[in-house]
Design a protein around this motif. Sequence first.
Motif, PDB file in Angstrom:
ATOM      1  N   PRO A   3      21.010   8.283   5.190  1.00  0.00           N
ATOM      2  CA  PRO A   3      21.035   9.426   4.279  1.00  0.00           C
ATOM      3  C   PRO A   3      21.958   9.133   3.092  1.00  0.00           C
ATOM      4  O   PRO A   3      23.073   8.655   3.263  1.00  0.00           O
ATOM      5  N   MET A   4      21.466   9.365   1.881  1.00  0.00           N
ATOM      6  CA  MET A   4      22.219   9.110   0.659  1.00  0.00           C
ATOM      7  C   MET A   4      22.049  10.313  -0.262  1.00  0.00           C
ATOM      8  O   MET A   4      21.036  10.422  -0.958  1.00  0.00           O
ATOM      9  N   PHE A   5      23.027  11.215  -0.264  1.00  0.00           N
ATOM     10  CA  PHE A   5      22.980  12.421  -1.093  1.00  0.00           C
ATOM     11  C   PHE A   5      21.689  13.188  -0.839  1.00  0.00           C
ATOM     12  O   PHE A   5      21.485  13.680   0.243  1.00  0.00           O
ATOM     13  N   ILE A   6      20.797  13.266  -1.825  1.00  0.00           N
ATOM     14  CA  ILE A   6      19.551  14.023  -1.641  1.00  0.00           C
ATOM     15  C   ILE A   6      18.406  13.143  -1.148  1.00  0.00           C
ATOM     16  O   ILE A   6      17.306  13.625  -0.930  1.00  0.00           O
ATOM     17  N   ALA A   7      18.658  11.872  -1.000  1.00  0.00           N
ATOM     18  CA  ALA A   7      17.613  10.925  -0.591  1.00  0.00           C
ATOM     19  C   ALA A   7      17.922  10.359   0.787  1.00  0.00           C
ATOM     20  O   ALA A   7      19.003  10.550   1.334  1.00  0.00           O
ATOM     21  N   GLU A   8      16.943   9.675   1.335  1.00  0.00           N
ATOM     22  CA  GLU A   8      17.119   8.928   2.583  1.00  0.00           C
ATOM     23  C   GLU A   8      16.535   7.546   2.355  1.00  0.00           C
ATOM     24  O   GLU A   8      15.423   7.414   1.846  1.00  0.00           O
ATOM     25  N   TRP A   9      17.314   6.514   2.669  1.00  0.00           N
ATOM     26  CA  TRP A   9      16.849   5.141   2.519  1.00  0.00           C
ATOM     27  C   TRP A   9      16.275   4.686   3.841  1.00  0.00           C
ATOM     28  O   TRP A   9      16.949   4.723   4.863  1.00  0.00           O
ATOM     29  N   TRP A  10      15.035   4.243   3.823  1.00  0.00           N
ATOM     30  CA  TRP A  10      14.409   3.632   4.986  1.00  0.00           C
ATOM     31  C   TRP A  10      14.521   2.131   4.787  1.00  0.00           C
ATOM     32  O   TRP A  10      13.929   1.585   3.856  1.00  0.00           O
ATOM     33  N   VAL A  11      15.269   1.477   5.649  1.00  0.00           N
ATOM     34  CA  VAL A  11      15.575   0.060   5.468  1.00  0.00           C
ATOM     35  C   VAL A  11      14.827  -0.778   6.509  1.00  0.00           C
ATOM     36  O   VAL A  11      14.890  -0.502   7.707  1.00  0.00           O
ATOM     37  N   TYR A  12      14.145  -1.789   5.998  1.00  0.00           N
ATOM     38  CA  TYR A  12      13.393  -2.748   6.812  1.00  0.00           C
ATOM     39  C   TYR A  12      13.959  -4.144   6.528  1.00  0.00           C
ATOM     40  O   TYR A  12      13.347  -4.928   5.794  1.00  0.00           O
ATOM     41  N   SER A  63       0.813  -1.218   0.000  1.00  0.00           N
ATOM     42  CA  SER A  63       0.000   0.000   0.000  1.00  0.00           C
ATOM     43  C   SER A  63       0.849   1.273   0.000  1.00  0.00           C
ATOM     44  O   SER A  63       0.316   2.369  -0.160  1.00  0.00           O
ATOM     45  N   VAL A  64       2.172   1.143   0.143  1.00  0.00           N
ATOM     46  CA  VAL A  64       3.065   2.302   0.089  1.00  0.00           C
ATOM     47  C   VAL A  64       3.290   2.664  -1.375  1.00  0.00           C
ATOM     48  O   VAL A  64       3.704   1.835  -2.174  1.00  0.00           O
ATOM     49  N   THR A  80       3.827  10.732   1.962  1.00  0.00           N
ATOM     50  CA  THR A  80       4.701  11.427   2.902  1.00  0.00           C
ATOM     51  C   THR A  80       5.361  10.429   3.857  1.00  0.00           C
ATOM     52  O   THR A  80       4.868   9.301   4.033  1.00  0.00           O
ATOM     53  N   THR A  81       6.440  10.860   4.471  1.00  0.00           N
ATOM     54  CA  THR A  81       7.124  10.007   5.444  1.00  0.00           C
ATOM     55  C   THR A  81       6.197   9.686   6.615  1.00  0.00           C
ATOM     56  O   THR A  81       6.224   8.579   7.142  1.00  0.00           O
ATOM     57  N   ALA A  82       5.371  10.647   7.000  1.00  0.00           N
ATOM     58  CA  ALA A  82       4.438  10.410   8.110  1.00  0.00           C
ATOM     59  C   ALA A  82       3.438   9.309   7.763  1.00  0.00           C
ATOM     60  O   ALA A  82       3.139   8.445   8.593  1.00  0.00           O
ATOM     61  N   ASN A  99      12.918  14.414  -0.420  1.00  0.00           N
ATOM     62  CA  ASN A  99      12.113  15.549   0.052  1.00  0.00           C
ATOM     63  C   ASN A  99      10.912  15.100   0.877  1.00  0.00           C
ATOM     64  O   ASN A  99       9.791  15.576   0.679  1.00  0.00           O
ATOM     65  N   ASP A 100      11.142  14.169   1.789  1.00  0.00           N
ATOM     66  CA  ASP A 100      10.115  13.673   2.710  1.00  0.00           C
ATOM     67  C   ASP A 100       8.921  13.014   2.022  1.00  0.00           C
ATOM     68  O   ASP A 100       7.822  12.964   2.578  1.00  0.00           O
ATOM     69  N   THR A 101       9.134  12.510   0.802  1.00  0.00           N
ATOM     70  CA  THR A 101       8.091  11.751   0.127  1.00  0.00           C
ATOM     71  C   THR A 101       8.705  10.496  -0.490  1.00  0.00           C
ATOM     72  O   THR A 101       9.897  10.456  -0.797  1.00  0.00           O
ATOM     73  N   VAL A 102       7.866   9.490  -0.681  1.00  0.00           N
ATOM     74  CA  VAL A 102       8.327   8.227  -1.250  1.00  0.00           C
ATOM     75  C   VAL A 102       8.690   8.429  -2.720  1.00  0.00           C
ATOM     76  O   VAL A 102       7.898   8.943  -3.506  1.00  0.00           O
TER      77      VAL A 102
END
Length: 106
Positions: A47-56, A25-26, A31-33, A67-70
């Motif tokens: 954090p990777m340059f201009i992105a952020e990796w959320w790892v599960y 569903s993602v 948004t990150t929220a 920019n705080d969006t998927v």
Amino acid sequence: MKKMLLICIAVLGLAACSKKKPFESVKSGMTTAKVAELVGEPEHKMPMFIAEWWVYPTDNKMIIMVNDTVSKVVIDLKSVQDSMQSVTGDLKSLENQLKTQLDSLN
């Protein structure tokens, strides 16, 4: 007694199913929220340059945030890790070849 055992097994089975996080569903643009609400906070934020990796890693998933969006949902983290290791090996090989060529020019 058998009936009670079957009921307990059914309840445990349903509880196990409910713990599965709904990564399907993602979607891009969320948004990150909203992601945190749907699948929870990641085990690691990288954090990777201009992105952020959320790892599960427990779920074998990764979500790339810009920019705080998927931006992208990686559904098979293991395959990405394998690809990155392969690329790293290729880069090291290329680096060694370049060093050899530079040494031969000197």
